[in-house]
Structures are given as C-alpha cells and as structure tokens.
Write an enzyme that holds these catalytic residues in place. Structure first.
Site, mmCIF file in Angstrom:
data_model
loop_
_atom_site.group_PDB
_atom_site.id
_atom_site.type_symbol
_atom_site.label_atom_id
_atom_site.label_comp_id
_atom_site.label_asym_id
_atom_site.label_seq_id
_atom_site.Cartn_x
_atom_site.Cartn_y
_atom_site.Cartn_z
ATOM 1 N N ARG A 192 -16.289 -2.281 25.149
ATOM 2 C CA ARG A 192 -17.002 -3.445 24.600
ATOM 3 C C ARG A 192 -16.998 -3.395 23.065
ATOM 4 N NH1 ARG A 192 -20.833 -6.358 27.450
ATOM 5 N NH2 ARG A 192 -22.302 -6.340 25.703
ATOM 6 N N ARG A 196 -12.053 -0.273 14.298
ATOM 7 C CA ARG A 196 -11.236 -0.929 13.265
ATOM 8 C C ARG A 196 -10.779 0.036 12.179
ATOM 9 N NH1 ARG A 196 -15.535 -4.827 13.241
ATOM 10 N NH2 ARG A 196 -15.154 -6.426 14.821
ATOM 11 N N ARG A 270 -30.063 -0.135 35.420
ATOM 12 C CA ARG A 270 -30.769 0.528 34.321
ATOM 13 C C ARG A 270 -31.760 -0.501 33.794
ATOM 14 N NH1 ARG A 270 -32.286 5.394 32.779
ATOM 15 N NH2 ARG A 270 -32.129 5.753 30.547
ATOM 16 N N ARG A 301 -32.655 1.051 19.830
ATOM 17 C CA ARG A 301 -32.473 0.169 18.675
ATOM 18 C C ARG A 301 -33.775 -0.539 18.315
ATOM 19 N NH1 ARG A 301 -27.849 -3.564 21.733
ATOM 20 N NH2 ARG A 301 -29.056 -3.908 23.606
ATOM 21 N N GLU A 326 -36.507 -1.119 21.404
ATOM 22 C CA GLU A 326 -35.937 -1.202 22.758
ATOM 23 C C GLU A 326 -35.772 0.209 23.319
ATOM 24 O OE1 GLU A 326 -32.436 -3.725 23.001
ATOM 25 O OE2 GLU A 326 -31.679 -2.538 24.675
ATOM 26 N N TYR A 374 -21.919 -6.893 34.057
ATOM 27 C CA TYR A 374 -22.411 -6.685 32.697
ATOM 28 C C TYR A 374 -21.805 -7.804 31.827
ATOM 29 C CZ TYR A 374 -23.281 -3.499 28.633
ATOM 30 O OH TYR A 374 -23.699 -2.905 27.473
ATOM 31 N N ASP A 376 -21.782 -10.937 29.066
ATOM 32 C CA ASP A 376 -22.437 -11.608 27.947
ATOM 33 C C ASP A 376 -22.643 -13.070 28.325
ATOM 34 O OD1 ASP A 376 -22.841 -9.510 26.148
ATOM 35 O OD2 ASP A 376 -20.743 -9.531 25.551
HETATM 36 P P1 FAD Z 1 -30.649 -14.049 33.650
HETATM 37 O O1 FAD Z 1 -30.771 -14.438 32.230
HETATM 38 O O2 FAD Z 1 -31.085 -12.697 34.062
HETATM 39 O O3 FAD Z 1 -31.407 -15.131 34.534
HETATM 40 C C1 FAD Z 1 -31.702 -14.923 35.906
HETATM 41 C C2 FAD Z 1 -33.012 -15.654 36.202
HETATM 42 O O4 FAD Z 1 -33.238 -15.645 37.605
HETATM 43 C C3 FAD Z 1 -34.221 -14.974 35.560
HETATM 44 O O5 FAD Z 1 -34.920 -15.895 34.763
HETATM 45 C C4 FAD Z 1 -35.037 -14.491 36.756
HETATM 46 O O6 FAD Z 1 -36.441 -14.540 36.523
HETATM 47 C C5 FAD Z 1 -34.633 -15.521 37.829
HETATM 48 N N1 FAD Z 1 -34.859 -15.040 39.198
HETATM 49 C C6 FAD Z 1 -34.424 -13.877 39.742
HETATM 50 N N2 FAD Z 1 -34.860 -13.776 41.023
HETATM 51 C C7 FAD Z 1 -35.576 -14.890 41.287
HETATM 52 C C8 FAD Z 1 -36.300 -15.364 42.428
HETATM 53 N N3 FAD Z 1 -36.396 -14.632 43.560
HETATM 54 N N4 FAD Z 1 -36.922 -16.568 42.370
HETATM 55 C C9 FAD Z 1 -36.879 -17.301 41.216
HETATM 56 N N5 FAD Z 1 -36.221 -16.888 40.093
HETATM 57 C C10 FAD Z 1 -35.577 -15.714 40.132
HETATM 58 N N6 FAD Z 1 -25.330 -11.591 25.869
HETATM 59 C C11 FAD Z 1 -24.754 -12.151 24.780
HETATM 60 O O7 FAD Z 1 -23.904 -13.044 24.927
HETATM 61 N N7 FAD Z 1 -25.117 -11.788 23.513
HETATM 62 C C12 FAD Z 1 -26.045 -10.827 23.279
HETATM 63 O O8 FAD Z 1 -26.340 -10.520 22.125
HETATM 64 C C13 FAD Z 1 -26.660 -10.213 24.408
HETATM 65 N N8 FAD Z 1 -27.612 -9.270 24.239
HETATM 66 C C14 FAD Z 1 -28.220 -8.705 25.333
HETATM 67 C C15 FAD Z 1 -29.211 -7.766 25.118
HETATM 68 C C16 FAD Z 1 -29.849 -7.169 26.189
HETATM 69 C C17 FAD Z 1 -30.937 -6.150 25.947
HETATM 70 C C18 FAD Z 1 -29.461 -7.512 27.524
HETATM 71 C C19 FAD Z 1 -30.124 -6.859 28.706
HETATM 72 C C20 FAD Z 1 -28.489 -8.476 27.741
HETATM 73 C C21 FAD Z 1 -27.839 -9.068 26.649
HETATM 74 N N9 FAD Z 1 -26.876 -10.063 26.824
HETATM 75 C C22 FAD Z 1 -26.278 -10.630 25.710
HETATM 76 C C23 FAD Z 1 -26.480 -10.531 28.175
HETATM 77 C C24 FAD Z 1 -27.269 -11.794 28.585
HETATM 78 O O9 FAD Z 1 -28.651 -11.479 28.674
HETATM 79 C C25 FAD Z 1 -26.740 -12.306 29.927
HETATM 80 O O10 FAD Z 1 -25.372 -12.641 29.812
HETATM 81 C C26 FAD Z 1 -27.485 -13.552 30.418
HETATM 82 O O11 FAD Z 1 -28.868 -13.340 30.489
HETATM 83 C C27 FAD Z 1 -26.958 -13.932 31.795
HETATM 84 O O12 FAD Z 1 -27.670 -15.062 32.278
HETATM 85 P P2 FAD Z 1 -27.968 -15.226 33.827
HETATM 86 O O13 FAD Z 1 -28.435 -16.614 34.020
HETATM 87 O O14 FAD Z 1 -26.811 -14.765 34.610
HETATM 88 O O15 FAD Z 1 -29.144 -14.158 34.142
HETATM 89 N N1 UDP Z 2 -22.764 2.448 22.122
HETATM 90 C C1 UDP Z 2 -22.932 3.663 21.478
HETATM 91 N N2 UDP Z 2 -23.461 3.662 20.219
HETATM 92 C C2 UDP Z 2 -23.854 2.528 19.605
HETATM 93 C C3 UDP Z 2 -23.684 1.305 20.263
HETATM 94 C C4 UDP Z 2 -23.139 1.298 21.537
HETATM 95 O O1 UDP Z 2 -22.623 4.701 22.027
HETATM 96 O O2 UDP Z 2 -24.345 2.603 18.456
HETATM 97 C C5 UDP Z 2 -22.165 2.455 23.488
HETATM 98 C C6 UDP Z 2 -23.227 2.554 24.601
HETATM 99 O O3 UDP Z 2 -22.675 3.291 25.665
HETATM 100 C C7 UDP Z 2 -23.427 1.109 25.003
HETATM 101 C C8 UDP Z 2 -21.999 0.569 24.876
HETATM 102 O O4 UDP Z 2 -21.463 1.249 23.719
HETATM 103 O O5 UDP Z 2 -23.937 1.003 26.307
HETATM 104 C C9 UDP Z 2 -21.897 -0.933 24.690
HETATM 105 O O6 UDP Z 2 -22.661 -1.307 23.553
HETATM 106 P P1 UDP Z 2 -23.239 -2.778 23.379
HETATM 107 O O7 UDP Z 2 -23.858 -2.872 22.036
HETATM 108 O O8 UDP Z 2 -22.180 -3.730 23.728
HETATM 109 O O9 UDP Z 2 -24.390 -2.775 24.489
HETATM 110 P P2 UDP Z 2 -25.470 -3.912 24.833
HETATM 111 O O10 UDP Z 2 -25.703 -4.740 23.625
HETATM 112 O O11 UDP Z 2 -24.879 -4.673 25.962
HETATM 113 O O12 UDP Z 2 -26.652 -3.125 25.238
#
Ligand code: FAD
Ligand code: UDP
Length: 394
Positions: A192, A196, A270, A301, A326, A374, A376
């Site tokens: 991911r 560079r 996780r 972070r 976090e 996993y 985005d």
């Molecule tokens: P979700 O957003 O999880 O939506 C699922 C929904 O279903 C939830 O609201 C949940 O409450 C609902 N649900 C589940 N079960 C039920 C039920 N039984 N009844 C009613 N409702 C229910 N992506 C990026 O592009 N850029 C980023 O910078 C980025 N940062 C992230 C940082 C973190 C810490 C994490 C964990 C993820 C990150 N992502 C990021 C990924 C991003 O969160 C997901 O791609 C996105 O949320 C996917 O949307 P979704 O609709 O599939 O799932």
């Molecule tokens: N990672 C790492 N060091 C960092 C940032 C990321 O080792 O400073 C690794 C870690 O295993 C992480 C993966 O790279 O799970 C992907 O990072 P990303 O920032 O894409 O994770 P996310 O934003 O989805 O949590």
C-alpha cells in the site's frame, strides 16, 4: 438541503406502499453510492438501514461543536483515486479542496517523512544520496530476495527498503498495528505504501486527491437526498427484518458472517480505539498525521484535523485544536470491525459465507465489511458502481 431522515415507526407502513423497493443495509460510502444509483438512475424506492446514529459509516466527518473544526470521527479520511470514473462520479456530490496527504513519523524522538523517499533515506542515514545512488545503496539487503519471492510482510519490506529502514519504520509500527509478527502478515499490506527515490513526500501516488470542502457529512447528505431514499438511523437490520418480506431485494454491507448468525465461525478483524483531546493551542503537531514507529508508544498515530482544511482560515488560525490518538486493539465478537485479517483461514471462511449469501435470490454483498476487504473509499465507490451496473441497471 434537507437531510432525509425518516421515522423508524413508519418503516413497515412506508415499505408496503412502494413498488419494487430495495433495502440497503449500511450507509457507509458503499451503501450510500448504491442508494443514490438505485434511486436516481434506477428510479427505485430505497430503504437505507443504519444502526449508528449518523449516516456515512467510517468516512463520516462533522464540525466539532466546540471549535468548529471538521473532525473525521473514525480517523483521518483522505479521498484519493487513480480512477477518472470514480473521481467524476463523487465530484458530482462535493467539491474537493487542494489538500494532498503528507505523513510524518516519530522514531526515537526524531521526525522523518513517510513513506520512504530519498528525503527519509538521507535524513535517516545522514547522507546526501542522489536518486541513482539509492538502488546500489539498498542493494545488499535486497540481495537475498533476488531469486525468491518475499513470502510475507517482513520479507517484502526488506526487499523493498532494506533491513535498517525496515527495522526503524515498519517492524514496530506494523507489529503494534496488527498485534502479530510482521513475518506472519501478508506481503500485500506493505505494498500500500510507495517507495520513492526522489523528494516527493506525498503519501499517495494518486492524481486525484482532496477533502470534501464542506466535509464528508455534507457529501453523504447529498448522496442520500433523493426523496426516493429513506434513511433509518439507529436501526439495526436484525431488529426490523421481520417487517420485510423474505423476497425483497437487499444489498448487505455489514459483515458477511453476522448475516448468517456466525454459523461457520467468526471472521477475524483488527479493531481500533480513538482518544480525543482539545488543546488550547493553534497548532499541536504542525501536520495532519504523525505516525509513531516505536513499540513503547501505545498509539500508532495522532490526527490533527484542522490541517485538512487550511482554506477555512478563521478556524485554521484559531487558538484551539482537536487531536485524536489512534490505538490498535484486539478484536472480539461484538467489537467494531476495522481491518480484515486476510489469512488463509479467514479467506476460506469468507468464501463459505459469501457463496451462501449470494445464492439467495435478490441478495447482494458489498462494502469493506461485506466483501471482507481492506478497501479505500475509492475502491468501495467503484465496487458499488460496478454492482449497480451488473445487478440492477435496466
Ligand atoms: P463502512 O464505512 O464501514 O460502512 C458500513 C456501515 O454499515 C456502517 O455505518 C455500519 O454501522 C453499518 N452496518 C453494519 N451492520 C449493520 C446492521 N446490522 N444494521 C444496520 N447497519 C449496519 N479510505 C480512504 O479512501 N482514505 C483514507 O484516508 C482512509 N482512512 C482510513 C482510516 C481508518 C482508521 C480506517 C479504519 C479506514 C480508512 N479508510 C480510508 C477506508 C474507509 O474507511 C473505507 O473504504 C470505507 O469506510 C468503506 O465504506 P463501506 O460503506 O464499505 O463501509
Ligand atoms: N506502515 C508502517 N509504518 C508506517 C505506516 C504504515 O509500517 O509509518 C505499514 C503498516 O503495516 C500498515 C501498512 O503499512 O498497516 C499500510 O499503511 P496505511 O497507512 O496504508 O494503513 P491505514 O491507513 O490503512 O491504516
């Protein structure tokens, strides 16, 4: 703009009035894009069920009531994509600002830029290498993977950046994040991150990037604003499923194992925990995300949200700031699922659940929970658009 809330007690009654309604479980970006397409393109009546008290899933953001700072309630979310199709689609519902994501990392009290670039390499090794020097400089540690495909995250990372950088910036962070040895994790996780040989310190390579100018909450409200879409908040599917006939078309974006009452066992995840703080200072850390590489720092972070909106000048310059730490967390049934643990066991288990659900006439699985991926946000949007085209478009 009106937010399309509906009254839970009217759900069954409204449902019976509609011709060919569709139920979408979950209002994350996958469910919201599906609902928008079904209503606006397909002319269908859509019932979005969301168990949380707000729509938007993990991408949701809203202004903090005390400071006005737009806060991402489930950690930083930056919209980024290579796909013109996804960018064009999502840009119909929001303007994006010009933010491009940059991440710093603290290790043993010093700050570096992530991902690994010429800048990180030169500051870490106290050198002045030029781009062409990087490959020979890292060659020794990559050597052992010349004739063999790296088998896991540890080997993959060493093959890309060498042993020293791996130990400094990846090993401890990764083991904290995933709660298991890097040698037991799949290699794809580390790919991911770009590596560079120049001074570009952007976190993502994607050409299209930004933060919705008026926040993700508004973006979701616009996706869901078609009057043919009814959104039921605080509504868990399992509390209301008796109101719908078995045969109703349903898009399920929750975890696949939950839908079948975990009958083959639990899919593993996780989890995360967020701790919020408001500080009486204009700028806490000088950047939106600071990673922490050291294993003895319990968070991975710290997010400082005002940096996502430098264009909101008054708020940006105000004397308060909101941060969020976090913490990675072990997952047990009932906890919030964040990251799928994509190993052999879980992949096999997932196939069983997905196979059975998609056999049900009119049932569709999607989203990062339903697909156990996993993803985005851009991948979730793309998959929702694809599913709509494939399964619903007339
Ligand atoms: P979700 O957003 O999880 O939506 C699922 C929904 O279903 C939830 O609201 C949940 O409450 C609902 N649900 C589940 N079960 C039920 C039920 N039984 N009844 C009613 N409702 C229910 N992506 C990026 O592009 N850029 C980023 O910078 C980025 N940062 C992230 C940082 C973190 C810490 C994490 C964990 C993820 C990150 N992502 C990021 C990924 C991003 O969160 C997901 O791609 C996105 O949320 C996917 O949307 P979704 O609709 O599939 O799932
Ligand atoms: N990672 C790492 N060091 C960092 C940032 C990321 O080792 O400073 C690794 C870690 O295993 C992480 C993966 O790279 O799970 C992907 O990072 P990303 O920032 O894409 O994770 P996310 O934003 O989805 O949590």
């Amino acid at each position: 703009m009106e937010t399309p809330f509906s009254d839970f007690s009217r759900l069954g009654e409204e449902f019976r009035r509609c011709r060919k309604p569709v139920v979408v479980v979950g209002s994350g970006i996958f469910g919201s894009v599906m609902a928008e397409r079904l209503a606006s393109d397909g002319g269908r009546d859509v019932f979005v069920l969301e168990k949380r008290s707000q729509f938007g899933g993990n991408s949701y953001s809203a202004p903090d009531p005390e400071t006005g700072i737009e806060t991402h309630r489930y950690g930083s979310h930056i919209f980024h994509t290579k796909s013109q199709r996804v960018w064009d689609y999502i840009s119909r519902f929001t303007k994006f600002n010009t933010y491009r994501h940059k991440v710093m990392i603290t290790r043993r009290g010093r700050v570096y830029a992530m991902p690994i670039s010429l800048f990180t390499i030169n500051t870490f090794f106290e050198k002045n290498l030029k781009p062409a020097d990087v490959a020979p400089f890292l060659a020794a540690s990559a050597e052992k993977f010349r004739d063999r495909v790296p088998a896991n995250l540890e080997e993959k990372a060493i093959s890309l950046i060498g042993e020293d950088l791996y130990r400094a910036f990846i090993k401890e962070y990764t083991e904290k994040q995933w709660g298991r040895p890097a040698a037991e994790l799949p290699a794809e996780i580390i790919t991911r991150l770009p590596v560079r040989r120049n001074y570009n310190i952007d976190y993502f390579n994607d050409p299209f990037q930004g933060i919705p100018i008026d926040g993700y909450g508004k973006l979701f409200a616009r996706l869901l604003e078609n009057p043919k879409i009814r959104v039921f908040l605080n509504t868990d599917y399992f509390d209301v499923r008796g109101l719908f006939p078995e045969s109703v078309e349903t898009v399920w974006t929750g975890p696949a194992d939950r839908l079948l009452d975990y009958k083959y066992g639990y899919l593993e995840w996780r989890s995360l925990r967020f701790e919020w703080e408001t500080h009486n200072t204009a700028d806490f850390q000088g950047t939106s995300v600071m990673n922490y590489a050291d294993h003895d720092v319990p968070w991975t972070r710290i997010h400082e949200f005002k940096h996502y909106h430098p264009e909101r000048e008054e708020i940006f310059e105000s004397a308060k700031t909101v941060i969020c730490k976090e913490f990675p967390a072990a997952w047990k049934p009932g906890d919030e699922p964040y990251y799928p643990i994509n190993n052999e066991r879980n992949r096999e288990l997932y196939k069983k659940y997905a196979g059975e659900i998609t056999q049900r006439p009119g049932w569709h699985l999607g989203g990062r929970l339903g697909a156990y991926q996993y993803w985005d946000m851009d991948r979730a949007v793309e998959n929702a658009l694809d599913l709509y085209e494939r399964a619903f478009r007339r």
